[in-house]
Enzyme design. Structure first.
Site, short mmCIF file in Angstrom:
data_model
loop_
_atom_site.label_atom_id
_atom_site.label_comp_id
_atom_site.label_asym_id
_atom_site.label_seq_id
_atom_site.Cartn_x
_atom_site.Cartn_y
_atom_site.Cartn_z
N ARG A 1 -38.49 72.28 21.68
CA ARG A 1 -38.95 72.65 20.34
C ARG A 1 -40.44 72.99 20.29
O ARG A 1 -40.86 73.83 19.49
CB ARG A 1 -38.65 71.48 19.39
CG ARG A 1 -38.85 71.82 17.95
CD ARG A 1 -38.52 70.72 16.96
NE ARG A 1 -38.14 69.43 17.47
CZ ARG A 1 -38.55 68.28 16.91
NH1 ARG A 1 -39.36 68.28 15.87
NH2 ARG A 1 -38.15 67.12 17.39
N PHE B 1 -78.41 79.72 38.01
CA PHE B 1 -77.50 79.35 39.10
C PHE B 1 -76.63 78.15 38.76
O PHE B 1 -75.74 77.78 39.53
CB PHE B 1 -78.30 79.02 40.35
CG PHE B 1 -79.40 78.04 40.10
CD1 PHE B 1 -79.13 76.72 39.78
CD2 PHE B 1 -80.73 78.44 40.15
CE1 PHE B 1 -80.15 75.82 39.52
CE2 PHE B 1 -81.75 77.54 39.90
CZ PHE B 1 -81.46 76.22 39.57
N ASN C 1 -78.44 81.57 46.45
CA ASN C 1 -78.51 81.08 45.07
C ASN C 1 -77.51 81.85 44.24
O ASN C 1 -77.50 83.08 44.26
CB ASN C 1 -79.92 81.30 44.51
CG ASN C 1 -80.64 79.99 44.27
OD1 ASN C 1 -80.21 79.19 43.46
ND2 ASN C 1 -81.73 79.78 44.99
N TYR D 1 -38.85 67.61 22.08
CA TYR D 1 -40.12 68.33 22.07
C TYR D 1 -40.25 69.36 23.20
O TYR D 1 -40.87 70.41 23.02
CB TYR D 1 -41.29 67.35 22.19
CG TYR D 1 -41.56 66.52 20.97
CD1 TYR D 1 -40.77 66.62 19.81
CD2 TYR D 1 -42.63 65.63 20.96
CE1 TYR D 1 -41.03 65.84 18.70
CE2 TYR D 1 -42.91 64.85 19.84
CZ TYR D 1 -42.12 64.96 18.72
OH TYR D 1 -42.39 64.19 17.62
N TYR E 1 -91.99 80.71 43.78
CA TYR E 1 -90.98 79.88 44.42
C TYR E 1 -90.01 80.70 45.27
O TYR E 1 -89.47 81.72 44.83
CB TYR E 1 -90.16 79.11 43.35
CG TYR E 1 -89.01 78.34 43.95
CD1 TYR E 1 -89.23 77.19 44.69
CD2 TYR E 1 -87.70 78.80 43.81
CE1 TYR E 1 -88.18 76.50 45.26
CE2 TYR E 1 -86.64 78.12 44.38
CZ TYR E 1 -86.89 76.98 45.10
OH TYR E 1 -85.84 76.29 45.68
N GLU F 1 -83.21 68.57 42.01
CA GLU F 1 -81.96 69.02 41.40
C GLU F 1 -81.22 67.78 40.90
O GLU F 1 -80.34 67.26 41.57
CB GLU F 1 -81.15 69.82 42.42
CG GLU F 1 -81.89 71.09 42.83
CD GLU F 1 -81.45 71.65 44.17
OE1 GLU F 1 -80.40 71.23 44.67
OE2 GLU F 1 -82.18 72.51 44.71
N HIS G 1 -79.03 75.60 55.48
CA HIS G 1 -78.12 75.32 54.36
C HIS G 1 -76.65 75.53 54.72
O HIS G 1 -75.77 75.31 53.88
CB HIS G 1 -78.49 76.20 53.16
CG HIS G 1 -79.75 75.79 52.47
ND1 HIS G 1 -80.94 75.60 53.14
CD2 HIS G 1 -80.02 75.52 51.16
CE1 HIS G 1 -81.88 75.24 52.28
NE2 HIS G 1 -81.35 75.17 51.08
#
Length: 526
Positions: A287, A332, A200, A284, A58, A417, A88
């Site tokens: 405290r 990844f 990646n 609070y 791959y 994916e 990309h």
């Protein structure tokens, strides 16, 4: 955070968030060691042999994502790697801060230099050149889903390697072509697997996590100091910070914060004056500082521990063990950091939330000697009333940003994916929340300093007295209304520059003081 060592060896030394920041600042130089280079060459050679034999692996001789079954010829493997950077590079939105992009380069080199990615030495050397020469690629902030790596931002980050994209150089954005002309450089020709190895990984998420860790630590430390000032200003009780109480519920964060508050209040005449008062207990927001600030510190510690693992991991795909063993896995995937960043985002928001409550408390006029709205003559003057409107708005905005990004997943890559982390959004969102928290803390600092004045002529302890004097060098006591946004901007500047932290640290060093927290190391260097 810093180290005495002047050189960090990528792929060999152990990287921490503080070290990454020092490398980005240029105070520590990063370089690739001979040992790492040997592993890098072996991995690159293994990829070359895979291509030569033609066995489908791959991303080396196949297409990407849903095209993983499409065979790529030997002659086209290099074209494939350049094309992946181009196709990309689809990021949108304003560019990330330059230091985030620089951290991405640093984190990526360290991961690739471990020798499991099939990257060429020359490619890593060019990335290191960009780091050392502060020629930092322009990276859009939006477009990553945080799985399959931070594909879009990493593609933009490495476009300059093939002569494309833009860089920020000498405070200007120029084309890579212009940069290379200045230095007489030529674009690289990427080998098989290199483009995929570059894009990646989780370095966009991790770089944001480094910044979140650093920024949140500063907010936590300053929140304790400012909270202690507010306790003095409103003459709260010191008993809720006694170690005997916190040993009965021994969370690391709570014990550490309680110890810090006692340390900061030590020697205070203001607190001594209040010791025999008839008030039973405080609200609070005073405290429960150890419990609330402490819980946020525990979240910070969780992020710190997970991030350190991530910074020293190999997160691309496939992993090249050797010529015979390549593994297409999921290192990844951004889920480990995505969830931790969402937790940190919530923890940071809560720090701002309780700070806003203390500001409101200071305005009520229920503490003897402190006037309503922190001003003697109100009516004609509104005093500090509207400053709390701003903190309310910021705290509310933060609550809206606390929805966990990692709770969402939208399938991508035609279903290949089918579960993604959205960790890139977690990181960006946490940064925005911290920016708002810094503003809230700045307003609490001004408010606490104003309340502090009404305790005179009683004196504070050594450390808080130094902080108060430092604040007064920048912002004067308000006897009547003025344009408070000017004061707020000065307060924000003090918070961002961490002036009050340095003030306390310098006083501690000068007077050789020591905090007696068993967890100082846990919440110290990172």
């Amino acid at each position: 955070m810093a180290t005495s060592k002047k050189t960090f060896f990528f792929g060999e030394d152990h990287l921490k968030a503080g070290l990454a920041i020092e490398i980005a600042k240029g105070t520590i130089k990063g370089q690739i060691s001979a040992k790492a280079r040997k592993r890098i060459r072996a991995s690159y050679k293994a990829v070359a042999q895979i291509v030569e034999k033609g066995k489908p692996v791959y991303g080396i001789n196949t297409g990407f994502g849903p095209l993983c079954t499409t065979k790529i010829s030997k002659s086209e493997t290099k074209i494939l790697q350049s094309n992946i950077l181009k196709s990309h590079s689809v990021g949108v939105g304003p560019p990330v801060e330059t230091d985030i992009a620089k951290l991405m380069l640093i984190l990526k080199v360290h991961s690739l230099a471990k020798g499991y990615s099939g990257i060429a030495e020359a490619t890593l050397d060019r990335i290191v050149w960009h780091i050392n020469n502060d020629a930092i690629p322009v990276v859009p902030s939006q477009g990553s889903v945080g799985a399959s790596g931070d594909l879009a931002p990493l593609s933009h980050l490495f476009l300059p390697l093939i002569g494309l994209g833009k860089v920020r150089y000498v405070k200007k954005v120029i084309s890579t072509a212009q940069l290379y002309k200045i230095y007489g450089l030529k674009p690289l020709e990427l080998g098989p697997k290199e483009g995929l190895a570059l894009i990646n990984g989780t370095q966009f998420i991790a770089a944001h996590a480094v910044k979140v860790l650093d920024r949140m630590k500063a907010c936590l430390d300053q929140a304790d100091i400012i909270g202690a000032m507010m306790i003095e200003g409103l003459q709260g009780s010191v008993k809720p910070f006694f170690k005997e109480l916190h040993q009965l519920r021994p969370f690391k964060g709570s014990i550490h914060v309680a110890t810090r508050i006692r340390f900061l209040l030590e020697g205070s005449e203001i607190m001594e004056d209040h010791i025999d008062c008839e008030k039973v207990q405080d609200p609070y927001s005073l405290r429960c500082i150890p419990q609330v600030h402490g819980a946020s510190r525990n979240a910070w510690l969780h992020l710190k521990e997970l991030l350190e693992v991530e910074l020293n991991s190999v997160t691309d795909n496939p992993i090249i063990i050797d010529e015979e063993l390549t593994i297409s896995g999921g290192n990844f995937h951004g889920q480990p950091l995505a969830m931790a960043l969402d937790y940190a985002c919530l923890a940071a928001s809560e720090l701002g939330n309780i700070s806003d409550r203390r500001i409101y408390l200071a305005l009520e006029g229920n503490s003897p000697g402190v006037p309503k709205l922190l001003m003697e003559e109100t009516g004609i003057n509104s005093g500090y009333m509207i400053l709390q409107y701003t903190t309310a708005a910021l705290a509310s905005e933060n609550k809206g940003l606390c929805f966990p990004s990692s709770a969402d997943s939208i399938p991508t890559s035609l279903g290949q994916e089918d579960h993604v982390s959205m960790g890139s959004i977690s990181g960006r969102k946490a940064q925005k929340v911290l920016e708002n928290v810094e503003k809230i803390l700045a307003i609490e600092l001004l408010t606490a300093a104003q309340a502090f004045e009404f305790r005179k002529p009683m004196k504070s302890g050594l450390l808080l007295d130094k902080v108060h004097k430092m604040v007064r060098k920048n912002v004067a006591f308000a006897e009547k209304d003025r344009v408070f946004s000017d004061d707020i901007e000065k307060g924000i500047d003090m918070i961002k520059k961490r002036t009050i932290i340095r003030t306390v640290q310098q006083a501690i060093q000068r007077h050789k003081l020591k905090i007696d927290s068993p967890y100082e190391d846990h919440f110290g260097a990172y």
